[in-house]
Enzyme design. Structure first.
Site, PDB file in Angstrom:
ATOM      1  N   LYS A 106       0.865  -1.090   0.058  1.00  0.00           N
ATOM      2  CA  LYS A 106      -0.035   0.044  -0.203  1.00  0.00           C
ATOM      3  C   LYS A 106       0.838   1.327  -0.045  1.00  0.00           C
ATOM      4  CE  LYS A 106      -0.725  -0.553   4.985  1.00  0.00           C
ATOM      5  NZ  LYS A 106      -1.546   0.511   6.196  1.00  0.00           N
ATOM      6  N   ARG A 138      -9.879   0.271  15.391  1.00  0.00           N
ATOM      7  CA  ARG A 138      -9.922   1.166  14.167  1.00  0.00           C
ATOM      8  C   ARG A 138     -10.909   0.275  13.270  1.00  0.00           C
ATOM      9  NH1 ARG A 138      -4.326   1.258  10.809  1.00  0.00           N
ATOM     10  NH2 ARG A 138      -4.559  -0.939  10.557  1.00  0.00           N
ATOM     11  N   HIS A 158      -5.531  -7.161  13.552  1.00  0.00           N
ATOM     12  CA  HIS A 158      -4.232  -6.426  13.537  1.00  0.00           C
ATOM     13  C   HIS A 158      -3.936  -5.963  14.929  1.00  0.00           C
ATOM     14  CE1 HIS A 158      -1.468  -4.044  11.396  1.00  0.00           C
ATOM     15  NE2 HIS A 158      -1.826  -2.842  11.999  1.00  0.00           N
ATOM     16  N   ARG A 204       0.912 -10.683   7.006  1.00  0.00           N
ATOM     17  CA  ARG A 204       1.261  -9.615   6.081  1.00  0.00           C
ATOM     18  C   ARG A 204       2.274  -8.935   6.383  1.00  0.00           C
ATOM     19  NH1 ARG A 204      -3.833  -9.685   9.123  1.00  0.00           N
ATOM     20  NH2 ARG A 204      -3.015  -7.662  10.225  1.00  0.00           N
ATOM     21  N   TYR A 211      15.465  31.797   4.775  1.00  0.00           N
ATOM     22  CA  TYR A 211      14.447  32.351   5.494  1.00  0.00           C
ATOM     23  C   TYR A 211      14.693  32.425   6.938  1.00  0.00           C
ATOM     24  CZ  TYR A 211      11.661  31.339   1.286  1.00  0.00           C
ATOM     25  OH  TYR A 211      11.163  31.293  -0.021  1.00  0.00           O
ATOM     26  N   CYS A 231      13.776  25.021   2.633  1.00  0.00           N
ATOM     27  CA  CYS A 231      12.850  25.732   1.742  1.00  0.00           C
ATOM     28  C   CYS A 231      12.077  24.732   1.228  1.00  0.00           C
ATOM     29  CB  CYS A 231      13.586  26.380   0.884  1.00  0.00           C
ATOM     30  SG  CYS A 231      14.777  27.621   1.412  1.00  0.00           S
ATOM     31  N   ASP A 237      11.798  23.840  -1.965  1.00  0.00           N
ATOM     32  CA  ASP A 237      12.522  22.902  -3.139  1.00  0.00           C
ATOM     33  C   ASP A 237      14.036  22.848  -2.818  1.00  0.00           C
ATOM     34  OD1 ASP A 237       9.894  23.269  -4.632  1.00  0.00           O
ATOM     35  OD2 ASP A 237      10.669  25.509  -4.661  1.00  0.00           O
TER      36      ASP A 237
HETATM   37  N1  PMH Z   1      -1.972  -5.052   8.031  1.00  0.00           N
HETATM   38  C1  PMH Z   1      -2.548  -4.023   8.374  1.00  0.00           C
HETATM   39  C2  PMH Z   1      -4.145  -4.000   8.787  1.00  0.00           C
HETATM   40  C3  PMH Z   1      -1.760  -2.714   8.576  1.00  0.00           C
HETATM   41  O1  PMH Z   1      -2.615  -1.736   8.688  1.00  0.00           O
HETATM   42  C4  PMH Z   1      -0.458  -2.771   8.225  1.00  0.00           C
HETATM   43  C5  PMH Z   1       0.483  -1.596   8.126  1.00  0.00           C
HETATM   44  C6  PMH Z   1       0.121  -4.116   8.007  1.00  0.00           C
HETATM   45  C7  PMH Z   1      -0.437  -5.421   7.950  1.00  0.00           C
HETATM   46  C8  PMH Z   1       1.765  -4.140   7.718  1.00  0.00           C
HETATM   47  O2  PMH Z   1       2.332  -3.766   8.813  1.00  0.00           O
HETATM   48  P1  PMH Z   1       3.916  -3.560   8.831  1.00  0.00           P
HETATM   49  O3  PMH Z   1       4.173  -2.490   7.884  1.00  0.00           O
HETATM   50  O4  PMH Z   1       4.345  -3.253  10.335  1.00  0.00           O
HETATM   51  O5  PMH Z   1       4.589  -5.063   8.663  1.00  0.00           O
HETATM   52  N2  PMH Z   1      -0.211  -0.283   8.372  1.00  0.00           N
HETATM   53  C9  PMH Z   1       0.075   0.620   8.773  1.00  0.00           C
HETATM   54  C10 PMH Z   1      -0.567   1.787   9.117  1.00  0.00           C
HETATM   55  O6  PMH Z   1      -1.785   1.754   9.156  1.00  0.00           O
HETATM   56  N3  PMH Z   1       0.035   2.699   9.776  1.00  0.00           N
HETATM   57  O7  PMH Z   1       1.401   2.387   9.665  1.00  0.00           O
HETATM   58  C11 PMH Z   1       1.339   0.947   9.437  1.00  0.00           C
END
Ligand code: PMH
Length: 383
Positions: free
Chosen positions: A40, A137, A167, A220, A266, A312, A314
């Site tokens: 993601k 969440r 999670h 994951r 700045y 700054c 850029d």
């Molecule tokens: N699964 C869920 C539902 C997640 O939100 C995330 C990471 C992962 C797996 C992967 O976690 P990892 O990168 O620690 O292995 N999500 C997020 C988040 O929402 N904010 O920081 C990490």
């Protein structure tokens, strides 16, 4: 994909490092445990297409994204592996997800009823039930709700239950109290199902690297695929070495000598103590190189040199110990000679976590992809 860029600031992504991290994880897991590569947020800033390709080659079984658009982007790029969307998908978009064979996360009975109404006859949408075991969440909060969700799915004719997951909120902390509570709740919620779906998963990087029990039959794997530790607390107790994949570079665009008491940038917050060499580099807060990085060191010629004056939009300025010519390479994250500036060092300076540092590096910085020390492709999102 465009292979040109017109600015001497770039990110290098070492695809071999990503390959090795995924491969090490694959070898670490039992054979019956599926490996989901979390790509993601543009592959945590590394570039989703290249990361996904590399992760699948290295043994990942499925791809994980946050939103439906990211999943569709992968399908349009030709990826055929299973894809799971972790975040909310509008029930009115259920048909789009089904049409692209994308699995979605479900956590409300009303959503299920509504999605069923939006799915045409003959469609089949794969869903994973999300359990909120303490993250607070998304997710069903108890076994009864999970049971009811299973019933709705089973009776729908258009939904198929392919997964259940949760999670962890604190898997990256040494105190395991909440983690254990969540684990117990999840086990109870999974047991409430009359039939186990093909994927049962709970582990992010931290949990799956630390606790085999969290594997069930899938993990994951996110941050550690990119070679980073989920937290500083557990950095020293990971089961195999990780290789950082991202480095950030630029080149000196201007050099001058300034007089004692002259100021830089700045707000005139930096005043020269003597005659000093000052270099300008073309990267700034619009690239994710934030103003708080004033005072952070960069590497030039294998040595550490400080950013002086305000960063700054850029550009920013670096104090040199002596003259260096325009065009000299500057490493902001990565290795130069025997020196290393890690993502964790930048995170500490920004008082944040490594995740945030890599995700905020701007899309206007081109990414150069490296294999065996050679550039294999370049991705410029702008042109
Ligand atoms: N699964 C869920 C539902 C997640 O939100 C995330 C990471 C992962 C797996 C992967 O976690 P990892 O990168 O620690 O292995 N999500 C997020 C988040 O929402 N904010 O920081 C990490």
């Amino acid at each position: 994909m465009i292979s040109a860029f017109y600015r001497d600031t770039w990110i290098e992504i070492n695809l071999d490092a990503i390959y090795d991290n995924v491969h090490s994880m694959r070898q670490y897991l039992r054979d019956d445990v599926k490996l989901g590569a979390v790509v993601k947020a543009n592959g945590y800033g590394h570039g989703v297409i290249e990361v996904a390709e590399t992760a699948l080659k290295a043994g990942a079984d499925f791809l994980v994204v946050a939103i439906l658009d990211e999943a569709i982007q992968l399908r349009q790029a030709g990826f055929q592996s299973p894809i799971l969307v972790l975040g909310v998908v509008r029930s009115s978009d259920a048909a789009v997800a089904a049409q692209h064979n994308i699995s979605v996360t479900v956590f409300q009975h009303e959503w299920l009823e509504s999605a069923i109404n939006h799915l045409p006859e003959g469609a089949k949408l794969s869903v994973h039930i999300k359990c909120d075991t303490g993250m607070g969440r998304l997710g069903f909060r108890n076994a009864e709700q999970v049971k009811k969700a299973e019933e709705i799915i089973k009776n729908s004719g258009v939904l198929s239950l392919t997964g259940i997951f949760t999670h962890f909120a604190t898997a990256d902390e040494l105190d395991n109290t909440l983690f254990q509570k969540q684990y117990a709740r999840f086990t109870e919620m999974v047991s409430a199902l009359s039939e186990r779906p093909s994927l049962v998963h709970s582990g992010n990087s931290a949990a799956s690297l630390r606790f085999e029990d969290t594997w069930f039959n899938a993990v994951r794997f996110g941050i550690s695929m990119y070679g980073l530790s989920p937290s500083m607390e557990i950095k020293e107790c990971l089961p195999f070495p990780l290789k950082e994949a991202l480095s950030l570079h630029t080149k000196i665009s201007h050099v001058k000598q300034i007089e004692k008491n002259e100021t830089v940038s700045y707000g005139a917050t930096y005043k020269a103590q003597e005659e000093e060499w000052i270099a300008t580099i073309p990267i700034g807060y619009a690239d994710g190189w934030l103003r708080k990085l004033q005072g952070q060191e960069v590497l030039i010629d294998g040595k550490r040199m400080p950013i002086v004056g305000r960063v700054c939009m850029d550009q920013c300025m670096v104090k040199l110990p002596s003259f260096y010519p325009v065009g000299t390479e500057v490493t902001l994250i990565g290795v130069d000679g025997t020196e290393l500036i890690s993502v964790d060092e930048i995170a500490a300076k920004l008082e944040t976590i490594n995740y945030e540092v890599i995700c905020i590096l701007g899309r206007r910085i081109p990414r150069k992809y490296m294999k065996a020390g050679q550039v294999c492709s370049v991705h410029n999102d702008l042109i």
